[in-house]
Scaffold this motif. Structure first.
Motif, PDB file in Angstrom:
ATOM      1  N   VAL A  13       0.926  -1.330  -0.407  1.00 33.14           N
ATOM      2  CA  VAL A  13      -0.122  -0.066  -0.070  1.00 33.14           C
ATOM      3  C   VAL A  13       0.825   0.958  -0.197  1.00 33.14           C
ATOM      4  O   VAL A  13       1.899   1.562   1.159  1.00 33.14           O
ATOM      5  N   GLY A  15      -0.198   4.917  -0.915  1.00 30.65           N
ATOM      6  CA  GLY A  15      -1.346   5.664  -0.327  1.00 30.65           C
ATOM      7  C   GLY A  15      -2.196   5.466   0.684  1.00 30.65           C
ATOM      8  O   GLY A  15      -2.053   4.554   1.539  1.00 30.65           O
ATOM      9  N   ARG A  16      -3.608   5.574   1.091  1.00 30.12           N
ATOM     10  CA  ARG A  16      -4.587   5.679   1.420  1.00 30.12           C
ATOM     11  C   ARG A  16      -5.525   3.619   1.602  1.00 30.12           C
ATOM     12  O   ARG A  16      -4.727   2.889   1.106  1.00 30.12           O
ATOM     13  N   THR A  17      -6.233   3.905   2.506  1.00 30.23           N
ATOM     14  CA  THR A  17      -6.744   1.906   2.887  1.00 30.23           C
ATOM     15  C   THR A  17      -7.948   2.577   2.838  1.00 30.23           C
ATOM     16  O   THR A  17      -8.483   3.039   3.921  1.00 30.23           O
ATOM     17  N   LEU A  18      -8.952   2.277   1.817  1.00 34.11           N
ATOM     18  CA  LEU A  18     -10.325   3.074   1.830  1.00 34.11           C
ATOM     19  C   LEU A  18     -11.052   1.507   2.496  1.00 34.11           C
ATOM     20  O   LEU A  18     -10.551   0.477   1.686  1.00 34.11           O
ATOM     21  N   ALA A  46     -10.778   6.506  -4.509  1.00 38.49           N
ATOM     22  CA  ALA A  46      -9.501   5.909  -4.270  1.00 38.49           C
ATOM     23  C   ALA A  46      -8.426   7.299  -5.697  1.00 38.49           C
ATOM     24  O   ALA A  46      -8.732   8.001  -6.277  1.00 38.49           O
ATOM     25  N   ASP A  50      -3.777   4.155  -3.640  1.00 33.09           N
ATOM     26  CA  ASP A  50      -4.545   3.935  -2.652  1.00 33.09           C
ATOM     27  C   ASP A  50      -5.367   2.534  -3.247  1.00 33.09           C
ATOM     28  O   ASP A  50      -4.767   1.881  -4.145  1.00 33.09           O
ATOM     29  N   TRP A  51      -6.004   2.075  -1.718  1.00 29.27           N
ATOM     30  CA  TRP A  51      -6.490   0.326  -1.802  1.00 29.27           C
ATOM     31  C   TRP A  51      -7.212   0.910  -1.184  1.00 29.27           C
ATOM     32  O   TRP A  51      -7.866   1.282  -0.026  1.00 29.27           O
ATOM     33  N   VAL A  79      -4.740   2.179  -8.915  1.00 28.58           N
ATOM     34  CA  VAL A  79      -5.944   2.136  -7.730  1.00 28.58           C
ATOM     35  C   VAL A  79      -6.091   0.110  -7.474  1.00 28.58           C
ATOM     36  O   VAL A  79      -5.808  -0.131  -8.223  1.00 28.58           O
TER      37      VAL A  79
END
Length: 211
Positions: A13, A15-18, A46, A50-51, A79
């Protein structure tokens, strides 16, 4: 190496985890404590690196104004959408007119651990007019066609003026059942395709169906 790599670890990962859950709300902020309800909502949020992590369950997807359940355009470059480890995620059409499961028109996309079921026109499209889509991974993905007639499983389209439609696609533990053609490069050329543990059973019940 011309081929993209399969998903191997959460440490990838960038970036962010959504988060997405059947218990979520699309008005949430996509955190683990306040997940989104729909995968398409997480995908819309995303950005590169990001994931979108999806908890187990059934996801009837019907994004407004769309005929595709999951759409990967330029904003979704880089993504990853993945099922939570050990959980089963199923994506279905959420309304009449949602004809395709996923449409990938950008680079560096990963779909992992998702079952696509019951899309009436085709399940996964890869490609865009006028450009080459690069580095796509479909891993632990299942496609089930329930419609009669000419329905493709995974289709790399459209014609691209002689340039590659795709360059670098890994099919890793992909299963396609019930399609007229399981996996095809429609107009081509398609370059650097790699197949690992792929199973195709076409609409006639034969263990074949690639073009």
């Amino acid at each position: 190496d011309a081929f993209p790599k399969p998903l191997t670890a959460w440490s990838l990962v960038r970036g962010r985890t959504l988060w997405v859950s059947t218990q979520g709300d699309d008005g949430g902020d996509g955190t683990e404590e306040a997940p989104f309800r729909n995968i398409s909502r997480g995908l819309a949020e995303a950005r590169d690196g990001d994931w979108v992590v999806v908890r187990g369950g059934d996801y009837p997807e019907a994004p407004a104004g769309e005929y595709r359940a999951l759409l990967f355009e330029d904003d979704a470059r880089g993504v990853t959408i993945t099922a939570y480890q050990g959980e089963k995620v199923t994506v279905r059409p959420g309304a009449e007119g949602i004809n395709y499961g996923a449409d990938i028109g950008t680079d560096d996309v990963v779909i992992n651990g998702i079952d696509f079921v019951g899309f009436p026109r085709g399940t996964i499209l890869i490609g865009r007019q006028g450009r080459t889509v690069r580095n796509v991974v479909l891993s632990n993905v299942s496609v089930e066609i329930h419609e009669e007639g000419n329905v493709d499983g995974i289709d790399m389209i459209p014609e691209n003026g002689g340039e590659p439609v795709v360059k670098g696609v890994l099919f890793h533990r992909v299963r396609v059942v019930g399609a007229t053609i399981g996996i095809q490069c429609n107009h081509g050329p398609c370059e650097d395709l790699r197949f690992e543990g792929v199973y195709v059973e076409n609409a006639l019940g034969q263990g074949s169906g690639s073009d």
